[in-house]
Structures are given as structure tokens and as C-alpha cells.
Design a protein around this motif. Structure first.
Motif, short mmCIF file in Angstrom:
data_model
loop_
_atom_site.label_atom_id
_atom_site.label_comp_id
_atom_site.label_asym_id
_atom_site.label_seq_id
_atom_site.Cartn_x
_atom_site.Cartn_y
_atom_site.Cartn_z
N LEU A 64 -1.03 1.98 -9.70
CA LEU A 64 -0.52 0.63 -9.52
C LEU A 64 -1.61 -0.41 -9.28
O LEU A 64 -1.50 -1.56 -9.71
N GLY A 65 -2.65 -0.04 -8.55
CA GLY A 65 -3.65 -1.02 -8.18
C GLY A 65 -3.15 -1.94 -7.08
O GLY A 65 -2.26 -1.59 -6.31
N ASP A 66 -3.69 -3.16 -7.02
CA ASP A 66 -3.37 -4.06 -5.91
C ASP A 66 -2.31 -5.10 -6.25
O ASP A 66 -2.02 -5.99 -5.44
N GLU A 67 -1.73 -5.02 -7.46
CA GLU A 67 -0.63 -5.92 -7.78
C GLU A 67 0.22 -5.31 -8.89
O GLU A 67 -0.24 -4.43 -9.65
N PHE A 68 1.46 -5.77 -8.96
CA PHE A 68 2.38 -5.33 -10.01
C PHE A 68 3.11 -6.56 -10.51
O PHE A 68 3.76 -7.26 -9.74
N GLN A 69 2.94 -6.84 -11.81
CA GLN A 69 3.53 -8.04 -12.43
C GLN A 69 3.17 -9.30 -11.63
O GLN A 69 3.98 -10.19 -11.45
N GLY A 70 1.93 -9.33 -11.15
CA GLY A 70 1.44 -10.49 -10.42
C GLY A 70 1.86 -10.55 -8.97
O GLY A 70 1.51 -11.49 -8.26
N ILE A 71 2.60 -9.55 -8.49
CA ILE A 71 3.06 -9.51 -7.11
C ILE A 71 2.16 -8.58 -6.32
O ILE A 71 1.93 -7.44 -6.74
N PRO A 72 1.62 -9.01 -5.19
CA PRO A 72 0.67 -8.17 -4.45
C PRO A 72 1.32 -6.90 -3.91
O PRO A 72 2.48 -6.88 -3.50
N VAL A 73 0.54 -5.82 -3.92
CA VAL A 73 0.98 -4.52 -3.44
C VAL A 73 0.11 -4.11 -2.25
O VAL A 73 -1.12 -4.10 -2.34
N THR A 74 0.75 -3.78 -1.14
CA THR A 74 0.09 -3.24 0.04
C THR A 74 0.54 -1.79 0.21
O THR A 74 1.71 -1.48 -0.04
N TYR A 75 -0.37 -0.92 0.63
CA TYR A 75 -0.03 0.50 0.79
C TYR A 75 -0.09 0.89 2.27
O TYR A 75 -0.97 0.43 3.01
N THR A 76 0.86 1.72 2.67
CA THR A 76 0.79 2.35 3.98
C THR A 76 0.92 3.85 3.77
O THR A 76 1.50 4.30 2.78
N TYR A 77 0.39 4.61 4.72
CA TYR A 77 0.30 6.06 4.53
C TYR A 77 1.15 6.79 5.56
O TYR A 77 1.00 6.58 6.77
N GLN A 78 2.04 7.65 5.07
CA GLN A 78 2.83 8.52 5.94
C GLN A 78 2.16 9.90 5.94
O GLN A 78 2.28 10.66 4.98
N ARG A 79 1.45 10.18 7.01
CA ARG A 79 0.64 11.40 7.06
C ARG A 79 1.51 12.65 7.01
O ARG A 79 1.20 13.62 6.33
N GLU A 80 2.61 12.65 7.76
CA GLU A 80 3.56 13.76 7.74
C GLU A 80 4.90 13.23 7.28
O GLU A 80 5.31 12.14 7.69
N ARG A 81 5.59 13.98 6.44
CA ARG A 81 6.90 13.55 5.97
C ARG A 81 7.94 13.95 7.01
O ARG A 81 8.47 15.06 7.00
N LEU A 82 8.24 13.00 7.91
CA LEU A 82 9.12 13.27 9.05
C LEU A 82 10.38 12.43 9.01
O LEU A 82 10.94 12.10 10.05
N GLY A 83 10.82 12.06 7.82
CA GLY A 83 12.06 11.32 7.69
C GLY A 83 11.87 9.88 7.28
O GLY A 83 10.77 9.32 7.36
#
Length: 254
Positions: A64-83
């Protein structure tokens, strides 16, 4: 309004499709599931994406990179899948005001705009897209109880004996109050922090949540057969649209 998309899952039930890629990048009708989600959210007019990643996170970020269709994308990380409530909390510091929440493993052809419009009216704390499913399938989902005005009065996550066959579909709008509720959620019997439990806390605190009945369809892509069915339906939609365009051109030409 921002959009939070939960895309941290591994997709073990989708193997072999997920042996070398995360669930969100499994392709349906020539595009990753996640791209279908972002396209629909962009069409709804969101002004920022917060994508929660986990399993093979680098693949999603590289794609995806840092934008999609000109809309900014921010990422957060879920280290453990806990729901889902646990996943949503990773996005808390990046969200300002009411927002859309979409699960990144669903394919929709439905009235998503009605849910967003209900939130924008400003007199509800949340809105949830719901659908009726066969009673035998209701235990797979978060089940909703509603009153005569389609206000949500109760939710139960994957009940063994469902009190209703009206289930949440994976498309919601919330105010930031949901984050406070997620902080208070305790692990369920399966050891996860469940989003329906957080919604239940909102209800018990007097918050107003509306159920919007789905018009159209959605596929929860959990197994390879679900992916095939979603692709069949999307291809049918594309074919229908093309046919309408051809007929329209012929009418204009004549």
C-alpha cells in the motif's frame, strides 16, 4: 471521518492461499481483499486510513505504501492477535473524532453509506451494519438484539444458543467512547478481547447504538470456498455493469 481497517490476521483457515501472504492480501477478482475494502471506504469520503497490521505486516505496508487513492495511510501493529477490541486499541492514538471501523477480511456489495450517514447525523454513539443469517450460522458471529426502532439493546459474541439470527457484519461507525470500553474489556473464555463485549459496555453506560439492516450482500472470507464465492459474486456484478453500459451506448447511438 477516518477509517480504521483491521488487517492483522494470519488466515490459517485460508491455507494454502495464506502460506506466503497475509489474509488481507489474498486476491478476490484480481484485487487483494484489503484493496476492495479501501476502495469502498474511499468512495464513502473518508479522509484517512489507519490500517492495523500483524502477520507478515511488511507485505501489507510494501503493497500500500503511505497513501491510497491520495488518502494518507497510517499503520499500527498488533503484536499478538488477541481479539478485535485488542486490535482496535492499537489505533486509538491515531483517531480523532467519529470513525468507521471495517474488518479487512470481508467483501461487501451493500449499503455501507447508510451506516456512515447515520453516524454523521450526530445523535448516536455508534451504528452497526447487521444482517439476518440462518439460525444454524448465527453462532459464528456477534449476535445483536434490537428493539422495535432497530436500536441495539444487547450483543453476544458467538453464542452457543443464539438469542437472535441478526448478526454484525464487520462494518461499524463509532465515537472515541469505544476506546474507553475496549480498555475495560476482560478476556473471554477463548482468551480474546472481544469487540461485542466492548459494545455491550457502551450499551450498559447508556450509549445509543443503531442497527442498519444490510441491503445487498457480504462474504466473510474465512475459507477458500468463501473466497471463490466472493469472486463469483463480484464478477457477476462487473458483468452486469458492463452489460448495462453496452445497452446504454446502443440506445444513445441509435
Amino acid at each position: 471521518m477516518q477509517a480504521v481497517v483491521l488487517a492483522a490476521g494470519e488466515g490459517t483457515r485460508l491455507r494454502p492461499l495464506t502460506e506466503t501472504r497475509p489474509k488481507a492480501l489474498v486476491e478476490v477478482a484480481g484485487k487483494p481483499i484489503l484493496v476492495h475494502c479501501l476502495e469502498q471506504l474511499a468512495a464513502l469520503g473518508v479522509d484517512g486510513f489507519v490500517v492495523v497490521v500483524g502477520y507478515r505486516a511488511e507485505q501489507v505496508i510494501d503493497y500500500l505504501g503511505d497513501e491510497f487513492q491520495g488518502i494518507p495511510v497510517t499503520y499500527t501493529y498488533q503484536r499478538e492477535r488477541l481479539g478485535l477490541a485488542h486490535a482496535l486499541l492499537t489505533a486509538e492514538e491515531h483517531v480523532d473524532g467519529a470513525f468507521v471501523l471495517m474488518l479487512g477480511d470481508n467483501v461487501f456489495e451493500a449499503n455501507l453509506a447508510a451506516v456512515v450517514a447515520r453516524q454523521r447525523c450526530g445523535d448516536v454513539d455508534a451504528a452497526v451494519l447487521v444482517e439476518e443469517v440462518p439460525w444454524a450460522e448465527a453462532s459464528r458471529y456477534g449476535v445483536c438484539l434490537t428493539d422495535e426502532d432497530d436500536a441495539v439493546v444487547g450483543v453476544v459474541e458467538k453464542p452457543a444458543d443464539p438469542p437472535s439470527n441478526l448478526v454484525m457484519t464487520g462494518f461499524y461507525t463509532f465515537t472515541p467512547a469505544i476506546f474507553h470500553a475496549c480498555h475495560l474489556v476482560q478476556p473471554s473464555a477463548r482468551g480474546e478481547y472481544e469487540l461485542p463485549d466492548a459494545i455491550g459496555l457502551l450499551l450498559r453506560s447508556g450509549r445509543t447504538i443503531d442497527a442498519i439492516r444490510m441491503e445487498g450482500w457480504r462474504i466473510d472470507v474465512g475459507y477458500p470456498a468463501d473466497r471463490d464465492e466472493a469472486e463469483r459474486r463480484l464478477n457477476a456484478v462487473d458483468t452486469s455493469a458492463t452489460d448495462r453500459g453496452v445497452r446504454g451506448a446502443q440506445v444513445t447511438e441509435n
